[in-house]
Write a protein that holds these residues in place. Structure first.
Motif, PDB file in Angstrom:
ATOM      1  N   CYS A  90       0.830  -1.210   0.000  1.00  0.00           N
ATOM      2  CA  CYS A  90       0.000   0.000   0.000  1.00  0.00           C
ATOM      3  C   CYS A  90       0.864   1.258   0.000  1.00  0.00           C
ATOM      4  N   GLU A  91       1.936   1.235   0.778  1.00  0.00           N
ATOM      5  CA  GLU A  91       2.853   2.378   0.809  1.00  0.00           C
ATOM      6  C   GLU A  91       3.518   2.584  -0.546  1.00  0.00           C
ATOM      7  N   MET A  92       3.897   1.481  -1.186  1.00  0.00           N
ATOM      8  CA  MET A  92       4.499   1.565  -2.514  1.00  0.00           C
ATOM      9  C   MET A  92       3.512   2.108  -3.536  1.00  0.00           C
ATOM     10  N   LYS A  93       2.282   1.654  -3.455  1.00  0.00           N
ATOM     11  CA  LYS A  93       1.257   2.149  -4.379  1.00  0.00           C
ATOM     12  C   LYS A  93       1.120   3.664  -4.266  1.00  0.00           C
ATOM     13  N   ALA A  94       1.081   4.177  -3.026  1.00  0.00           N
ATOM     14  CA  ALA A  94       0.959   5.619  -2.812  1.00  0.00           C
ATOM     15  C   ALA A  94       2.171   6.364  -3.356  1.00  0.00           C
ATOM     16  N   ALA A  95       3.365   5.795  -3.178  1.00  0.00           N
ATOM     17  CA  ALA A  95       4.583   6.449  -3.664  1.00  0.00           C
ATOM     18  C   ALA A  95       4.602   6.509  -5.189  1.00  0.00           C
ATOM     19  N   VAL A  96       4.237   5.409  -5.827  1.00  0.00           N
ATOM     20  CA  VAL A  96       4.215   5.369  -7.300  1.00  0.00           C
ATOM     21  C   VAL A  96       3.190   6.353  -7.841  1.00  0.00           C
ATOM     22  N   LYS A  97       2.012   6.381  -7.227  1.00  0.00           N
ATOM     23  CA  LYS A  97       0.968   7.296  -7.675  1.00  0.00           C
ATOM     24  C   LYS A  97       1.414   8.743  -7.543  1.00  0.00           C
ATOM     25  N   ALA A  98       2.022   9.084  -6.393  1.00  0.00           N
ATOM     26  CA  ALA A  98       2.486  10.459  -6.172  1.00  0.00           C
ATOM     27  C   ALA A  98       3.571  10.833  -7.168  1.00  0.00           C
ATOM     28  N   TYR A  99       4.470   9.905  -7.443  1.00  0.00           N
ATOM     29  CA  TYR A  99       5.560  10.192  -8.376  1.00  0.00           C
ATOM     30  C   TYR A  99       5.012  10.418  -9.783  1.00  0.00           C
ATOM     31  N   ALA A 100       4.080   9.580 -10.200  1.00  0.00           N
ATOM     32  CA  ALA A 100       3.503   9.716 -11.538  1.00  0.00           C
ATOM     33  C   ALA A 100       2.695  11.011 -11.658  1.00  0.00           C
ATOM     34  N   ASP A 199      -3.851  -6.124  -2.034  1.00  0.00           N
ATOM     35  CA  ASP A 199      -2.879  -5.038  -1.913  1.00  0.00           C
ATOM     36  C   ASP A 199      -1.764  -5.175  -2.960  1.00  0.00           C
ATOM     37  N   GLN A 200      -1.293  -6.389  -3.171  1.00  0.00           N
ATOM     38  CA  GLN A 200      -0.241  -6.623  -4.157  1.00  0.00           C
ATOM     39  C   GLN A 200      -0.737  -6.319  -5.568  1.00  0.00           C
ATOM     40  N   ALA A 201      -1.956  -6.745  -5.874  1.00  0.00           N
ATOM     41  CA  ALA A 201      -2.519  -6.515  -7.206  1.00  0.00           C
ATOM     42  C   ALA A 201      -2.721  -5.025  -7.468  1.00  0.00           C
ATOM     43  N   GLU A 202      -3.164  -4.284  -6.452  1.00  0.00           N
ATOM     44  CA  GLU A 202      -3.377  -2.848  -6.620  1.00  0.00           C
ATOM     45  C   GLU A 202      -2.057  -2.123  -6.848  1.00  0.00           C
ATOM     46  N   LEU A 203      -1.003  -2.557  -6.175  1.00  0.00           N
ATOM     47  CA  LEU A 203       0.317  -1.975  -6.395  1.00  0.00           C
ATOM     48  C   LEU A 203       0.758  -2.187  -7.846  1.00  0.00           C
ATOM     49  N   GLU A 204       0.630  -3.402  -8.337  1.00  0.00           N
ATOM     50  CA  GLU A 204       1.083  -3.702  -9.689  1.00  0.00           C
ATOM     51  C   GLU A 204       0.241  -2.969 -10.737  1.00  0.00           C
ATOM     52  N   ARG A 205      -1.047  -2.774 -10.459  1.00  0.00           N
ATOM     53  CA  ARG A 205      -1.882  -2.002 -11.386  1.00  0.00           C
ATOM     54  C   ARG A 205      -1.461  -0.542 -11.409  1.00  0.00           C
ATOM     55  N   GLU A 206      -1.071  -0.017 -10.248  1.00  0.00           N
ATOM     56  CA  GLU A 206      -0.625   1.383 -10.188  1.00  0.00           C
ATOM     57  C   GLU A 206       0.649   1.570 -11.009  1.00  0.00           C
ATOM     58  N   ILE A 207       1.548   0.598 -10.947  1.00  0.00           N
ATOM     59  CA  ILE A 207       2.772   0.660 -11.743  1.00  0.00           C
ATOM     60  C   ILE A 207       2.436   0.607 -13.228  1.00  0.00           C
ATOM     61  N   ASP A 208       1.500  -0.255 -13.600  1.00  0.00           N
ATOM     62  CA  ASP A 208       1.098  -0.363 -15.008  1.00  0.00           C
ATOM     63  C   ASP A 208       0.458   0.925 -15.510  1.00  0.00           C
ATOM     64  N   ARG A 209      -0.219   1.647 -14.609  1.00  0.00           N
ATOM     65  CA  ARG A 209      -0.877   2.890 -15.008  1.00  0.00           C
ATOM     66  C   ARG A 209       0.113   4.035 -15.204  1.00  0.00           C
ATOM     67  N   ALA A 210       1.272   3.937 -14.604  1.00  0.00           N
ATOM     68  CA  ALA A 210       2.265   5.013 -14.727  1.00  0.00           C
ATOM     69  C   ALA A 210       2.679   5.164 -16.194  1.00  0.00           C
TER      70      ALA A 210
END
Length: 220
Positions: A90-100, A199-210
């Motif tokens: 979840c923390e990684m997802k937030a970081a990736v989203k903020a960076y993108a 949580d893992q799937a949501e993280l990987e989707r966030e990376i794919d959306r970047a």
């Protein structure tokens, strides 16, 4: 888009905290409140985005520290370890989203190599033109733009390279939790696994959306 160029340069090294000179470009320092108080102009959007990307980098540093704790927790308490893995995701997802959202892009090693080659070709063309007595003023400004884009691309590539390493670490940790759970007195419940999977799937989707690739293409 950047045209294909053969003979790509090797991929850049991963982000390493070795020395200040080797670190990827970060956001500029926020002006201190005591410096020119009352006279300093408001932060420009570009500066705000740079600061947001820098904060995302700092989140990665905190996540890496938690990854160390996760590795130690797996053998002691696999159920707690699985929950920690979900929190890290979840923390990684937030970081990736903020960076993108701050303009960061998922730049590949190939994209970065192309930008570096363009910058090198532009410098070579300028030097040849200077030797021929031609005006290189316009070329100088273009080279500066390419060098600035290369710095951004390197920072983006380094960020997402760290992200990919952490995702691999999370997957490995989940495998270890499953193995340790066989002999554990308090293994993760089915609900624990469902939550961790989500949580893992949501993280990987966030990376794919970047967004991928460089934000702009500058031709030399």
């Amino acid at each position: 888009m950047i045209s294909t160029i053969t003979g790509l340069l090797p991929a850049p090294p991963r982000l390493m905290p070795t020395s200040k000179a080797e670190a990827p470009p970060r956001a500029p320092k926020t002006p201190d409140a005591t410096e020119g108080a009352g006279d300093a102009p408001a932060l420009q959007p570009a500066s705000q985005k740079a600061q947001a990307r820098d904060l995302a980098y700092k989140r990665l540093e905190r996540v890496k520290a938690r990854m160390d704790a996760l590795k130690l927790m797996i053998k002691i308490d696999p159920r707690t370890a699985l929950k920690l893995a979900g929190e890290i995701a979840c923390e990684m997802k937030a970081a990736v989203k903020a960076y993108a959202e701050a303009g960061g892009r998922n730049v590949s090693a190939g994209d970065l190599a192309l930008i570096r080659r363009q910058a090198a070709d532009a410098i070579a063309a300028r030097d040849a033109s200077a030797e021929a007595g031609l005006d290189t003023t316009g070329m100088d400004s273009q080279i500066k733009a390419l060098e600035a884009r290369e710095a951004d691309a390197f920072s983006d590539h380094a960020f997402f390279d760290e992200v990919r390493q952490i995702v691999r670490g999370l997957k490995k940790a989940r495998e270890d939790v499953r193995s340790e759970s066989i002999q554990s007195i308090h293994p993760p419940t089915e609900e624990d696994w469902k939550r961790a999977d989500r949580d893992q799937a949501e993280l990987e989707r966030e990376i794919d959306r970047a967004a991928s690739g460089p934000a702009v293409s500058i031709r030399a």
